[in-house]
Design a protein around this motif. Structure first.
Motif, PDB file in Angstrom:
ATOM      1  N   LEU A 148       3.136  -5.264  -8.117  1.00 15.22           N
ATOM      2  CA  LEU A 148       3.163  -5.072  -6.670  1.00 15.22           C
ATOM      3  C   LEU A 148       3.547  -6.361  -5.968  1.00 15.22           C
ATOM      4  CD1 LEU A 148      -0.267  -3.267  -6.217  1.00 15.22           C
ATOM      5  CD2 LEU A 148       1.974  -2.206  -6.368  1.00 15.22           C
ATOM      6  N   ALA A 149       4.202  -6.207  -4.833  1.00 13.05           N
ATOM      7  CA  ALA A 149       4.468  -7.332  -3.947  1.00 13.05           C
ATOM      8  C   ALA A 149       4.291  -6.839  -2.526  1.00 13.05           C
ATOM      9  CB  ALA A 149       5.883  -7.847  -4.150  1.00 13.05           C
ATOM     10  N   ARG A 150       3.750  -7.684  -1.690  1.00 14.24           N
ATOM     11  CA  ARG A 150       3.679  -7.392  -0.262  1.00 14.24           C
ATOM     12  C   ARG A 150       4.577  -8.402   0.422  1.00 14.24           C
ATOM     13  NH1 ARG A 150      -2.473  -6.946   1.297  1.00 14.24           N
ATOM     14  NH2 ARG A 150      -1.504  -7.407   3.294  1.00 14.24           N
ATOM     15  N   ILE A 151       5.599  -7.907   1.119  1.00 18.38           N
ATOM     16  CA  ILE A 151       6.639  -8.760   1.663  1.00 18.38           C
ATOM     17  C   ILE A 151       6.798  -8.493   3.155  1.00 18.38           C
ATOM     18  CG2 ILE A 151       9.089  -9.365   1.547  1.00 18.38           C
ATOM     19  CD1 ILE A 151       9.026  -8.422  -1.385  1.00 18.38           C
ATOM     20  N   HIS A 152       6.776  -9.559   3.941  1.00 21.19           N
ATOM     21  CA  HIS A 152       7.002  -9.441   5.382  1.00 21.19           C
ATOM     22  C   HIS A 152       8.429  -8.959   5.610  1.00 21.19           C
ATOM     23  CE1 HIS A 152       7.658 -10.584   9.551  1.00 21.19           C
ATOM     24  NE2 HIS A 152       6.338 -10.507   9.670  1.00 21.19           N
ATOM     25  N   PRO A 153       8.629  -8.011   6.517  1.00 17.10           N
ATOM     26  CA  PRO A 153       9.965  -7.448   6.731  1.00 17.10           C
ATOM     27  C   PRO A 153      11.048  -8.481   7.057  1.00 17.10           C
ATOM     28  CG  PRO A 153       8.329  -6.146   7.897  1.00 17.10           C
ATOM     29  CD  PRO A 153       7.621  -7.357   7.347  1.00 17.10           C
ATOM     30  N   GLY A 154      10.672  -9.615   7.629  1.00 22.09           N
ATOM     31  CA  GLY A 154      11.650 -10.650   7.967  1.00 22.09           C
ATOM     32  C   GLY A 154      11.999 -11.593   6.828  1.00 22.09           C
ATOM     33  N   HIS A 155      11.328 -11.479   5.695  1.00 22.56           N
ATOM     34  CA  HIS A 155      11.570 -12.383   4.562  1.00 22.56           C
ATOM     35  C   HIS A 155      12.597 -11.764   3.618  1.00 22.56           C
ATOM     36  CE1 HIS A 155       7.545 -14.766   4.997  1.00 22.56           C
ATOM     37  NE2 HIS A 155       8.288 -14.790   6.087  1.00 22.56           N
ATOM     38  N   HIS A 156      13.844 -11.879   4.008  1.00 22.62           N
ATOM     39  CA  HIS A 156      14.919 -11.258   3.246  1.00 22.62           C
ATOM     40  C   HIS A 156      15.083 -11.870   1.852  1.00 22.62           C
ATOM     41  CE1 HIS A 156      15.921  -9.016   6.799  1.00 22.62           C
ATOM     42  NE2 HIS A 156      15.935 -10.145   7.500  1.00 22.62           N
ATOM     43  N   THR A 177       5.261   1.953   2.380  1.00 26.12           N
ATOM     44  CA  THR A 177       3.902   1.663   2.847  1.00 26.12           C
ATOM     45  C   THR A 177       3.881   0.267   3.468  1.00 26.12           C
ATOM     46  OG1 THR A 177       2.945   3.019   1.110  1.00 26.12           O
ATOM     47  CG2 THR A 177       1.493   1.398   2.136  1.00 26.12           C
ATOM     48  N   VAL A 178       3.257   0.156   4.634  1.00 27.90           N
ATOM     49  CA  VAL A 178       3.111  -1.137   5.312  1.00 27.90           C
ATOM     50  C   VAL A 178       1.629  -1.392   5.512  1.00 27.90           C
ATOM     51  CG1 VAL A 178       3.630  -2.453   7.401  1.00 27.90           C
ATOM     52  CG2 VAL A 178       5.330  -0.868   6.469  1.00 27.90           C
ATOM     53  N   HIS A 179       1.180  -2.605   5.159  1.00 22.39           N
ATOM     54  CA  HIS A 179      -0.221  -2.988   5.306  1.00 22.39           C
ATOM     55  C   HIS A 179      -0.255  -4.401   5.877  1.00 22.39           C
ATOM     56  CE1 HIS A 179      -4.510  -3.100   4.538  1.00 22.39           C
ATOM     57  NE2 HIS A 179      -4.343  -4.278   3.963  1.00 22.39           N
ATOM     58  N   GLY A 180      -0.928  -4.566   6.983  1.00 25.78           N
ATOM     59  CA  GLY A 180      -1.019  -5.891   7.593  1.00 25.78           C
ATOM     60  C   GLY A 180       0.339  -6.445   7.987  1.00 25.78           C
ATOM     61  N   GLY A 181       1.272  -5.572   8.310  1.00 24.84           N
ATOM     62  CA  GLY A 181       2.606  -6.004   8.711  1.00 24.84           C
ATOM     63  C   GLY A 181       3.534  -6.310   7.555  1.00 24.84           C
ATOM     64  N   GLU A 182       3.064  -6.133   6.334  1.00 25.31           N
ATOM     65  CA  GLU A 182       3.889  -6.404   5.155  1.00 25.31           C
ATOM     66  C   GLU A 182       4.211  -5.105   4.418  1.00 25.31           C
ATOM     67  OE1 GLU A 182       2.534 -10.846   3.866  1.00 25.31           O
ATOM     68  OE2 GLU A 182       1.268  -9.197   3.195  1.00 25.31           O
ATOM     69  N   ALA A 183       5.441  -5.021   3.953  1.00 26.56           N
ATOM     70  CA  ALA A 183       5.880  -3.840   3.206  1.00 26.56           C
ATOM     71  C   ALA A 183       5.438  -3.977   1.752  1.00 26.56           C
ATOM     72  CB  ALA A 183       7.397  -3.707   3.272  1.00 26.56           C
ATOM     73  N   ARG A 184       5.007  -2.871   1.187  1.00 25.28           N
ATOM     74  CA  ARG A 184       4.603  -2.852  -0.222  1.00 25.28           C
ATOM     75  C   ARG A 184       5.824  -2.514  -1.070  1.00 25.28           C
ATOM     76  NH1 ARG A 184      -0.547  -0.508  -3.139  1.00 25.28           N
ATOM     77  NH2 ARG A 184       0.333   0.022  -5.160  1.00 25.28           N
ATOM     78  N   TRP A 185       6.075  -3.354  -2.050  1.00 26.03           N
ATOM     79  CA  TRP A 185       7.129  -3.139  -3.042  1.00 26.03           C
ATOM     80  C   TRP A 185       6.433  -2.914  -4.374  1.00 26.03           C
ATOM     81  CZ3 TRP A 185      12.638  -4.609  -2.728  1.00 26.03           C
ATOM     82  CH2 TRP A 185      13.061  -4.803  -1.424  1.00 26.03           C
TER      83      TRP A 185
END
Length: 57
Positions: A14-22, A38-46
């Protein structure tokens, strides 16, 4: 990056990545992870489902 978990019976990476961190998203994609929607705490789950290594018994 995902060989080590496969050799240790890890099923999911799993990774949680902020949408702006391309750049982070590009690294996750290169490692085989995909966004789940899925988004949690403003971060997308990969996520990547790991296939067991043939060396694991």
């Amino acid at each position: 990056m995902v060989e080590w978990p496969a050799e240790r019976s890890v099923r999911t990476v799993l990774a949680r990545i902020h949408p702006g961190h391309h750049a982070s998203a590009a690294v996750a994609e290169a490692a085989g992870l995909s966004p789940t929607g899925t988004v949690h705490g403003g971060e997308a789950r990969w996520e990547l489902t790991v296939r067991p290594s043939p060396h694991v018994s």
